[in-house]
Design a protein around this motif. Sequence first.
Motif, PDB file in Angstrom:
ATOM      1  N   LEU A   1       0.813  -1.209   0.000  1.00  0.00           N
ATOM      2  CA  LEU A   1       0.000   0.000   0.000  1.00  0.00           C
ATOM      3  C   LEU A   1       0.848   1.261   0.000  1.00  0.00           C
ATOM      4  O   LEU A   1       0.342   2.335  -0.242  1.00  0.00           O
ATOM      5  N   ASN A   2       2.143   1.127   0.295  1.00  0.00           N
ATOM      6  CA  ASN A   2       2.999   2.290   0.405  1.00  0.00           C
ATOM      7  C   ASN A   2       3.447   2.703  -0.982  1.00  0.00           C
ATOM      8  O   ASN A   2       4.287   2.054  -1.600  1.00  0.00           O
ATOM      9  N   ARG A   3       2.888   3.804  -1.507  1.00  0.00           N
ATOM     10  CA  ARG A   3       3.199   4.206  -2.876  1.00  0.00           C
ATOM     11  C   ARG A   3       4.664   4.570  -3.052  1.00  0.00           C
ATOM     12  O   ARG A   3       5.169   4.603  -4.163  1.00  0.00           O
ATOM     13  N   ASN A   4       5.341   4.867  -1.967  1.00  0.00           N
ATOM     14  CA  ASN A   4       6.730   5.269  -2.070  1.00  0.00           C
ATOM     15  C   ASN A   4       7.637   4.109  -2.432  1.00  0.00           C
ATOM     16  O   ASN A   4       8.692   4.305  -3.012  1.00  0.00           O
ATOM     17  N   THR A   5       7.240   2.889  -2.074  1.00  0.00           N
ATOM     18  CA  THR A   5       8.141   1.758  -2.293  1.00  0.00           C
ATOM     19  C   THR A   5       7.581   0.715  -3.241  1.00  0.00           C
ATOM     20  O   THR A   5       8.300  -0.166  -3.651  1.00  0.00           O
ATOM     21  N   GLU A   6       6.293   0.795  -3.605  1.00  0.00           N
ATOM     22  CA  GLU A   6       5.779  -0.322  -4.393  1.00  0.00           C
ATOM     23  C   GLU A   6       6.272  -0.260  -5.822  1.00  0.00           C
ATOM     24  O   GLU A   6       6.205  -1.260  -6.532  1.00  0.00           O
ATOM     25  N   TRP A   7       6.842   0.867  -6.274  1.00  0.00           N
ATOM     26  CA  TRP A   7       7.354   0.888  -7.646  1.00  0.00           C
ATOM     27  C   TRP A   7       8.547  -0.026  -7.788  1.00  0.00           C
ATOM     28  O   TRP A   7       8.915  -0.393  -8.906  1.00  0.00           O
ATOM     29  N   PHE A   8       9.164  -0.429  -6.661  1.00  0.00           N
ATOM     30  CA  PHE A   8      10.352  -1.245  -6.760  1.00  0.00           C
ATOM     31  C   PHE A   8      10.033  -2.696  -7.057  1.00  0.00           C
ATOM     32  O   PHE A   8      10.930  -3.499  -7.301  1.00  0.00           O
ATOM     33  N   THR A   9       8.726  -3.071  -7.038  1.00  0.00           N
ATOM     34  CA  THR A   9       8.399  -4.474  -7.262  1.00  0.00           C
ATOM     35  C   THR A   9       7.999  -4.750  -8.706  1.00  0.00           C
ATOM     36  O   THR A   9       7.664  -5.863  -9.051  1.00  0.00           O
ATOM     37  N   TYR A  10       8.015  -3.739  -9.556  1.00  0.00           N
ATOM     38  CA  TYR A  10       7.622  -3.958 -10.946  1.00  0.00           C
ATOM     39  C   TYR A  10       8.809  -4.449 -11.768  1.00  0.00           C
ATOM     40  O   TYR A  10       9.952  -4.245 -11.380  1.00  0.00           O
ATOM     41  N   PRO A  11       8.555  -5.093 -12.916  1.00  0.00           N
ATOM     42  CA  PRO A  11       9.675  -5.602 -13.720  1.00  0.00           C
ATOM     43  C   PRO A  11      10.490  -4.467 -14.312  1.00  0.00           C
ATOM     44  O   PRO A  11       9.966  -3.421 -14.632  1.00  0.00           O
ATOM     45  N   GLY A  12      11.760  -4.692 -14.453  1.00  0.00           N
ATOM     46  CA  GLY A  12      12.617  -3.721 -15.116  1.00  0.00           C
ATOM     47  C   GLY A  12      13.412  -2.834 -14.186  1.00  0.00           C
ATOM     48  O   GLY A  12      14.277  -2.095 -14.633  1.00  0.00           O
ATOM     49  N   VAL A  13      13.143  -2.898 -12.876  1.00  0.00           N
ATOM     50  CA  VAL A  13      13.840  -1.965 -11.976  1.00  0.00           C
ATOM     51  C   VAL A  13      15.298  -2.334 -11.830  1.00  0.00           C
ATOM     52  O   VAL A  13      16.184  -1.490 -11.900  1.00  0.00           O
ATOM     53  N   TRP A  14      15.548  -3.640 -11.663  1.00  0.00           N
ATOM     54  CA  TRP A  14      16.937  -4.048 -11.457  1.00  0.00           C
ATOM     55  C   TRP A  14      17.779  -3.699 -12.672  1.00  0.00           C
ATOM     56  O   TRP A  14      18.903  -3.196 -12.575  1.00  0.00           O
ATOM     57  N   THR A  15      17.233  -3.983 -13.852  1.00  0.00           N
ATOM     58  CA  THR A  15      17.977  -3.697 -15.077  1.00  0.00           C
ATOM     59  C   THR A  15      18.253  -2.206 -15.199  1.00  0.00           C
ATOM     60  O   THR A  15      19.365  -1.805 -15.567  1.00  0.00           O
ATOM     61  N   THR A  16      17.247  -1.376 -14.880  1.00  0.00           N
ATOM     62  CA  THR A  16      17.456   0.068 -14.987  1.00  0.00           C
ATOM     63  C   THR A  16      18.557   0.522 -14.035  1.00  0.00           C
ATOM     64  O   THR A  16      19.405   1.348 -14.408  1.00  0.00           O
TER      65      THR A  16
ATOM     66  N   LEU B   1      15.242  -9.556   4.376  1.00  0.00           N
ATOM     67  CA  LEU B   1      15.822 -10.623   3.551  1.00  0.00           C
ATOM     68  C   LEU B   1      14.912 -11.053   2.411  1.00  0.00           C
ATOM     69  O   LEU B   1      14.812 -12.215   2.096  1.00  0.00           O
ATOM     70  N   THR B   2      14.215 -10.095   1.775  1.00  0.00           N
ATOM     71  CA  THR B   2      13.477 -10.433   0.560  1.00  0.00           C
ATOM     72  C   THR B   2      14.418 -10.315  -0.640  1.00  0.00           C
ATOM     73  O   THR B   2      15.553  -9.869  -0.505  1.00  0.00           O
ATOM     74  N   ARG B   3      13.904 -10.704  -1.816  1.00  0.00           N
ATOM     75  CA  ARG B   3      14.765 -10.682  -2.997  1.00  0.00           C
ATOM     76  C   ARG B   3      15.281  -9.282  -3.279  1.00  0.00           C
ATOM     77  O   ARG B   3      16.448  -9.101  -3.616  1.00  0.00           O
ATOM     78  N   ASN B   4      14.390  -8.287  -3.167  1.00  0.00           N
ATOM     79  CA  ASN B   4      14.821  -6.926  -3.465  1.00  0.00           C
ATOM     80  C   ASN B   4      15.918  -6.468  -2.533  1.00  0.00           C
ATOM     81  O   ASN B   4      16.894  -5.846  -2.958  1.00  0.00           O
ATOM     82  N   ARG B   5      15.775  -6.796  -1.255  1.00  0.00           N
ATOM     83  CA  ARG B   5      16.793  -6.360  -0.303  1.00  0.00           C
ATOM     84  C   ARG B   5      18.119  -7.047  -0.573  1.00  0.00           C
ATOM     85  O   ARG B   5      19.183  -6.425  -0.475  1.00  0.00           O
ATOM     86  N   LYS B   6      18.059  -8.325  -0.910  1.00  0.00           N
ATOM     87  CA  LYS B   6      19.313  -9.039  -1.187  1.00  0.00           C
ATOM     88  C   LYS B   6      19.992  -8.428  -2.402  1.00  0.00           C
ATOM     89  O   LYS B   6      21.207  -8.217  -2.410  1.00  0.00           O
ATOM     90  N   PHE B   7      19.209  -8.125  -3.443  1.00  0.00           N
ATOM     91  CA  PHE B   7      19.796  -7.522  -4.629  1.00  0.00           C
ATOM     92  C   PHE B   7      20.458  -6.202  -4.283  1.00  0.00           C
ATOM     93  O   PHE B   7      21.587  -5.917  -4.681  1.00  0.00           O
ATOM     94  N   LEU B   8      19.767  -5.346  -3.526  1.00  0.00           N
ATOM     95  CA  LEU B   8      20.308  -4.040  -3.191  1.00  0.00           C
ATOM     96  C   LEU B   8      21.526  -4.138  -2.290  1.00  0.00           C
ATOM     97  O   LEU B   8      22.347  -3.233  -2.277  1.00  0.00           O
ATOM     98  N   THR B   9      21.672  -5.246  -1.533  1.00  0.00           N
ATOM     99  CA  THR B   9      22.884  -5.406  -0.723  1.00  0.00           C
ATOM    100  C   THR B   9      24.041  -5.860  -1.591  1.00  0.00           C
ATOM    101  O   THR B   9      25.185  -5.494  -1.347  1.00  0.00           O
TER     102      THR B   9
END
Lengths: 656, 157
Positions: B14-29, B98-106
Amino acid sequence: MAKAFPSTIIALLSMIFICSSAFADSGNSPFIVAHKRVSLSKLNSDLERVSVSIDIYNAGSLTVYDVTLTDDSWAEEVFDSVIGNTSKTWERLDSGSLVSHSFELESKVKTVYYGAPALITYRIPTKLKLQRLLVKYGSHISVALLIILFAQSRRLRSPPPPPANSKMITIPYLTALTTYFSYGLLFAFGQLRDFFRKILDWWSKSNLQGYAPICLGLEDFYIRRLYLRIQDCFNRPISSSPDAWFDVVERISNDNNKTLKRTTRVTRCLNLGSYNYLGFAAADEYCTPRVIESLKKFYSSTCSTRVDGGTTTLHAELEECVANFVGKPAAVVFGMGYVTNSAILPVLMGKGSLIISDSLNHNSIVNGARGSGATIRVFQHNTPSHLEKVLREQIAEGQPRTHRPWKKIIVVVEGIYSMEGELCKLPEIVSICKKYKAYVYLDEAHSIGAVGKTGRGVCELLGVDTADVDIMMGTFTKSFGSCGGYIAGSKELIQYLKYTCPAHLYATSISPPAAQQIISSIKVILGEDGSSRGAQKLAKIRENSNFFRSELQKMGFEVLGDNDSPVMPIMLYNPAKIPAFSRECLRRNVAVVTVAFPATPLLLARARICISAAHTREDLVKALEVISSVGDLVGIKYFPAEPKKQQLEGDRVKLE
Amino acid sequence: MANLYVRAVMPTDLNRNTEWFTYPGVWTTYILILFFSWLVVLSVFGCSPGIAWTVVHLSHFVVTYQFFHWKKGTPFADDQGIYNRLTWWEQIDNGKQLTRNRKFLTVVPVVLYLIASHTTDYQHPMLFFNTLAVFVLVVAKFPHMHKVRIFGINADQ
């Protein structure tokens, strides 16, 4: 995402290879210079003594190892080695250093001898060998990878446009990347300007010493740096009733959109933004005379709350009318639609209850849920399987810390989601809620009056018995051309709400002419005014929506929403396309509503079109032409267009 | 590039500030932005690739520390300040560790550190600054550091 992942890896690898071969440090290379000096001295015995001295200098910028000098050009039969060896090895030769070796030979016979050059070998470290290999072959590898990538992408080239009921949005991958990049750039520029503003403000004194700041931290960043730039696309004032064609007031700005001033000029535009589903927004031959009559009888406001003196006969008639229309025993009516949700949910649910709401629910529901103090859980949009998973998990866990069973569980869904144009999967959700004994709250703001054979909303359309839905909520703003909201349910529920709901006890009741408008429009829809205009309107809006949606999809736009839904969002994605689309359409006298972050997710900015029964076929065709040309200009036709079947006779092209 | 399509699933954040990080293409960008900034630094400064990677690594440290671990709250007022005490790192994935996004960002700053130190041949003083940067970033991303404010730095009143 799984499909695009290997291609991403290949694309990345090929770019790495290209750039490494272009930028790799090929400046480091060894460069060995050798100088061989042969001098002859004659001996007494008439034989020659040859003294050879060889200097090896590393003129390059790289250290070499295992330098081996071998001089086999002096044949064994002719020469005798006197001093020194004809070969020598040095372990390393740094850049810019010199080594030398000398030896002497004596000739055994007197001949004419032609020598040959000495052989010097050296070794460079493996890391550098790899690098040079990379430089040499990197471009070949990258070309090969690009060919593979291209071949793979040809397979995925043009998928068919997704079926209208798919619950996932299909984004072209490159568009996703460029959208993230655009938002990043806008964010970076905003931060830069804030930084300079902070410096400038530090210099100028302010006379508000001791006061706390109104906005904490970054709270207003989005408004100041992103929204205000394109502010002329939102909040446009109109100066006529929101019929199919209306007057839009022009605004000008002298300071780059920070403030806008209204002028007295108006433009007549085609209205594609109002929720005017059945065309009741403008003067209607049955409704308007009755509304004026009630205005003359009851005047414009009741000037009181419902419990004090604000319940007129109109209000009682309205509640009965609404309950009959919706198919429930009783109903209660409030003056404002947003307030209906945000004031009812805190009354129904309290601490110790659970509210499970769809992830894309309207802000009024989110507000009401937060204000109630109940625990809120969200399930994936329109996915009954995920709803079941969340329900099972929550029922098994119980309340957050004490793990006691929940007092009440309610599932909140909407009939038509206004940002997606999608219908709710009501039958599945109702069956799941029955299984786990949770209550169902259905918000029919956009669907009441607009869908269903007789206009009674999604329950009629999807064949769900209204007795299965515990609380039905709706608003009168969209299809009935009025204002206000209602809650319909069992008699006991409505009685309880009339005792406890603050919107009933303390808020002013709905204005009498507005109530009369609702009553009259319901009569028209049901055909009780003696004509078939209601049925005609319902058929017209269904026809218009289906025609418009199919034409847009044929042109290659990405349009969301199910068939029969009058709301159709056209995906824009990129933040720059939002003002471009809006302004270009206004220039061509078509008014559209564009929606951006944070009303929608970051990536998924869209232009939302609302079709009305008041639009004629010519209006729709004009709108299609304008949207098509603006779409070409702005570049939002993400899917391949279907070829039009043109009829050769006549000058008008018949759109099939 | 030909038309590749990806499907976007609506997240339940529900947090609009962080939910954009779960869409495809963020890691590549993210990776592409780092890569292109390396190219930009190389072309503007004309330095060796090792120094360019060090510059990219250190500016990445400054930018991500400022926006992920220092700035608190959200850039809009719709959520009425319920996230005002949380940094962006503490907000993503609803605070789940320890979700996928956090591991990637670490992993990203560590990989950048390895590239930067390798291309500068592990020489001082670049090695010292790089190590300091990666140490600070990785420690800030530990699960144990969730909502921890050392010595009251960056805490609210």
